[in-house]
Motif scaffolding. Structure first.
Motif, PDB file in Angstrom:
ATOM      1  N   ASP A   2       0.841  -1.190   0.198  1.00 58.00           N
ATOM      2  CA  ASP A   2      -0.004   0.107  -0.007  1.00 58.00           C
ATOM      3  C   ASP A   2       0.649   1.357   0.140  1.00 58.00           C
ATOM      4  N   LEU A   3       1.921   1.428   0.804  1.00 55.59           N
ATOM      5  CA  LEU A   3       2.649   2.230   0.913  1.00 55.59           C
ATOM      6  C   LEU A   3       3.643   2.765  -0.246  1.00 55.59           C
ATOM      7  N   GLN A   4       4.126   1.415  -1.150  1.00 51.56           N
ATOM      8  CA  GLN A   4       4.564   1.628  -2.185  1.00 51.56           C
ATOM      9  C   GLN A   4       3.672   2.374  -3.458  1.00 51.56           C
ATOM     10  N   ALA A   5       2.379   1.901  -3.636  1.00 55.89           N
ATOM     11  CA  ALA A   5       1.429   2.399  -4.357  1.00 55.89           C
ATOM     12  C   ALA A   5       1.203   3.966  -4.150  1.00 55.89           C
ATOM     13  N   PRO A  40      -7.158   2.612   6.142  1.00 56.87           N
ATOM     14  CA  PRO A  40      -8.203   1.605   6.700  1.00 56.87           C
ATOM     15  C   PRO A  40      -8.309   1.586   8.152  1.00 56.87           C
ATOM     16  N   VAL A  41      -8.431   2.596   8.834  1.00 58.00           N
ATOM     17  CA  VAL A  41      -8.305   2.587  10.340  1.00 58.00           C
ATOM     18  C   VAL A  41      -9.104   3.700  10.790  1.00 58.00           C
ATOM     19  N   VAL A  42     -10.090   3.465  11.848  1.00 55.36           N
ATOM     20  CA  VAL A  42     -11.013   4.321  12.373  1.00 55.36           C
ATOM     21  C   VAL A  42     -10.136   4.540  13.583  1.00 55.36           C
ATOM     22  N   LEU A  43      -9.978   5.973  13.927  1.00 53.75           N
ATOM     23  CA  LEU A  43      -9.263   6.281  15.374  1.00 53.75           C
ATOM     24  C   LEU A  43     -10.281   6.791  16.384  1.00 53.75           C
ATOM     25  N   GLY A  44     -11.570   7.507  15.964  1.00 50.98           N
ATOM     26  CA  GLY A  44     -12.274   7.827  16.913  1.00 50.98           C
ATOM     27  C   GLY A  44     -11.989   9.271  17.611  1.00 50.98           C
ATOM     28  N   ALA A  45     -10.993   9.701  17.365  1.00 50.24           N
ATOM     29  CA  ALA A  45     -10.606  11.044  17.904  1.00 50.24           C
ATOM     30  C   ALA A  45      -9.419  11.696  17.138  1.00 50.24           C
ATOM     31  N   GLY A  46      -9.320  12.768  17.227  1.00 44.65           N
ATOM     32  CA  GLY A  46      -8.251  13.493  16.374  1.00 44.65           C
ATOM     33  C   GLY A  46      -8.769  14.535  15.559  1.00 44.65           C
ATOM     34  N   ALA A  97      -8.201   2.336  -6.478  1.00 48.46           N
ATOM     35  CA  ALA A  97      -7.515   1.589  -5.428  1.00 48.46           C
ATOM     36  C   ALA A  97      -6.116   1.763  -5.466  1.00 48.46           C
ATOM     37  N   LEU A  98      -5.396   1.956  -4.207  1.00 50.00           N
ATOM     38  CA  LEU A  98      -4.037   2.085  -4.324  1.00 50.00           C
ATOM     39  C   LEU A  98      -3.484   0.581  -3.247  1.00 50.00           C
ATOM     40  N   GLY A  99      -2.647  -0.043  -3.956  1.00 52.12           N
ATOM     41  CA  GLY A  99      -2.166  -1.254  -3.215  1.00 52.12           C
ATOM     42  C   GLY A  99      -3.604  -2.188  -2.985  1.00 52.12           C
ATOM     43  N   ASP A 100      -3.614  -2.721  -1.770  1.00 50.17           N
ATOM     44  CA  ASP A 100      -4.557  -3.759  -1.456  1.00 50.17           C
ATOM     45  C   ASP A 100      -5.787  -2.994  -0.592  1.00 50.17           C
ATOM     46  N   ASN A 101      -5.469  -2.024   0.177  1.00 44.51           N
ATOM     47  CA  ASN A 101      -6.203  -1.377   1.230  1.00 44.51           C
ATOM     48  C   ASN A 101      -6.708   0.019   1.252  1.00 44.51           C
ATOM     49  N   LEU A 102      -5.765   0.547   0.437  1.00 46.07           N
ATOM     50  CA  LEU A 102      -5.888   2.237   0.243  1.00 46.07           C
ATOM     51  C   LEU A 102      -6.824   2.592  -0.824  1.00 46.07           C
ATOM     52  N   ASN A 103      -7.503   3.672  -0.620  1.00 44.26           N
ATOM     53  CA  ASN A 103      -8.155   4.316  -1.912  1.00 44.26           C
ATOM     54  C   ASN A 103      -8.083   5.712  -2.004  1.00 44.26           C
ATOM     55  N   LEU A 104      -7.905   6.344  -3.171  1.00 44.84           N
ATOM     56  CA  LEU A 104      -7.843   7.756  -3.443  1.00 44.84           C
ATOM     57  C   LEU A 104      -9.140   7.898  -3.962  1.00 44.84           C
ATOM     58  N   VAL A 105      -9.998   8.954  -3.447  1.00 41.42           N
ATOM     59  CA  VAL A 105     -11.280   9.636  -3.767  1.00 41.42           C
ATOM     60  C   VAL A 105     -10.973  11.085  -4.157  1.00 41.42           C
ATOM     61  N   THR A 106     -11.436  11.533  -5.077  1.00 42.89           N
ATOM     62  CA  THR A 106     -11.405  12.797  -5.520  1.00 42.89           C
ATOM     63  C   THR A 106     -12.638  13.512  -5.809  1.00 42.89           C
ATOM     64  N   TYR A 107     -12.768  14.411  -4.995  1.00 45.63           N
ATOM     65  CA  TYR A 107     -14.095  15.348  -5.399  1.00 45.63           C
ATOM     66  C   TYR A 107     -13.822  16.833  -5.869  1.00 45.63           C
ATOM     67  N   ARG A 108     -14.882  17.530  -6.508  1.00 45.28           N
ATOM     68  CA  ARG A 108     -14.851  18.668  -6.642  1.00 45.28           C
ATOM     69  C   ARG A 108     -15.814  19.595  -6.090  1.00 45.28           C
ATOM     70  N   PRO A 109     -16.072  20.774  -5.904  1.00 41.07           N
ATOM     71  CA  PRO A 109     -17.177  21.535  -5.445  1.00 41.07           C
ATOM     72  C   PRO A 109     -18.230  21.473  -6.399  1.00 41.07           C
ATOM     73  N   ASP A 110     -19.386  21.176  -6.093  1.00 46.05           N
ATOM     74  CA  ASP A 110     -20.537  21.321  -6.975  1.00 46.05           C
ATOM     75  C   ASP A 110     -21.217  22.603  -6.470  1.00 46.05           C
ATOM     76  N   ARG A 111     -20.573  23.604  -7.465  1.00 45.42           N
ATOM     77  CA  ARG A 111     -20.874  24.956  -7.022  1.00 45.42           C
ATOM     78  C   ARG A 111     -22.552  25.336  -7.474  1.00 45.42           C
ATOM     79  N   HIS A 112     -23.339  24.213  -7.994  1.00 44.28           N
ATOM     80  CA  HIS A 112     -24.503  24.467  -8.090  1.00 44.28           C
ATOM     81  C   HIS A 112     -25.447  23.903  -7.045  1.00 44.28           C
ATOM     82  N   GLY A 113     -24.574  23.055  -6.138  1.00 45.29           N
ATOM     83  CA  GLY A 113     -25.358  22.397  -5.245  1.00 45.29           C
ATOM     84  C   GLY A 113     -26.257  21.264  -5.364  1.00 45.29           C
ATOM     85  N   ASN A 114     -25.673  20.480  -6.481  1.00 43.66           N
ATOM     86  CA  ASN A 114     -26.602  19.290  -6.925  1.00 43.66           C
ATOM     87  C   ASN A 114     -26.236  18.183  -6.501  1.00 43.66           C
ATOM     88  N   ALA A 115     -25.120  17.996  -5.543  1.00 41.37           N
ATOM     89  CA  ALA A 115     -24.316  16.938  -5.188  1.00 41.37           C
ATOM     90  C   ALA A 115     -25.410  16.055  -4.343  1.00 41.37           C
TER      91      ALA A 115
END
Length: 194
Positions: free
Chosen positions: A38-41, A150-156, A176-194
């Protein structure tokens, strides 16, 4: 015109604080516990992202953190990171620590708006969460790139703080990056339709 991109690592529950464990946060170090594949990816993604970046936009503490860790490094990724123009938003900093850096004094919103108007290409914000929250609040973010671990910290500390109103986003990519990571990309919906 430039594009302001926040690019960061996040736990599943949105925590961005102390991913490497250097800050003394009791739940820190979650990034470094990822699987080697995962870190290599992740490294390959970060190296490519740096090549496609026009400039870095940082807060004062991030300038210090990166300067401590990157100035003495060498190799293609380090050379790219160290060679990029950097803009540090700070009302107290007089001399930036990292190479090729300029301090943006004054109102952060005004300075970043001016910078975005003057530069072409991606202006990437790494690890500068207070600055990121300000940019999100003032609708200056053009893209969010989140590598989710893939970790839930519950605080921070989380990237997303209280805002004055809802900020609709549109999902524009997943990878997907490696076996456990995910890159998610978002852009603002300037029209508020999301």
């Amino acid at each position: 015109m430039g594009k302001i991109v926040i690019s960061t690592n996040s736990s599943l529950d949105g925590v961005v604080q102390d991913p490497t464990g250097d800050e003394g946060f009791r739940l820190g170090g979650w990034f470094t516990r990822a699987e080697p594949r995962d870190l290599q990816a992740w490294t390959e993604l970060a190296t490519a992202e740096t090549r496609d970046t026009a400039a870095l936009l940082l807060g004062r503490r991030s300038d210090e953190w990166f300067a401590e860790r990157w100035t003495a490094r060498s190799g293609a990724w380090a050379d790219s990171m160290n060679g990029l123009p950097k803009y540090v938003v700070s009302s107290t900093l007089h001399q930036p620590r990292w190479t090729n850096a300029t301090v943006l004094r004054g109102d952060a919103v005004t300075e970043v708006t001016r910078l975005r108007d003057e530069l072409d290409g991606d202006i990437v914000v790494f690890a500068s969460y207070q600055l990121g929250q300000t940019l999100l609040e003032h609708d200056l973010v053009d893209e969010l790139r989140l590598v989710v671990f893939p970790v839930v910290l519950g605080a921070g500390r989380r990237l997303f703080a209280e805002t004055s109103r809802a900020k609709p986003m549109r999902l524009v990519g997943t990878r997907a990056l490696g076996d456990n990571l995910n890159l998610v990309t978002y852009r603002p919906d300037r029209h508020g339709n999301a």
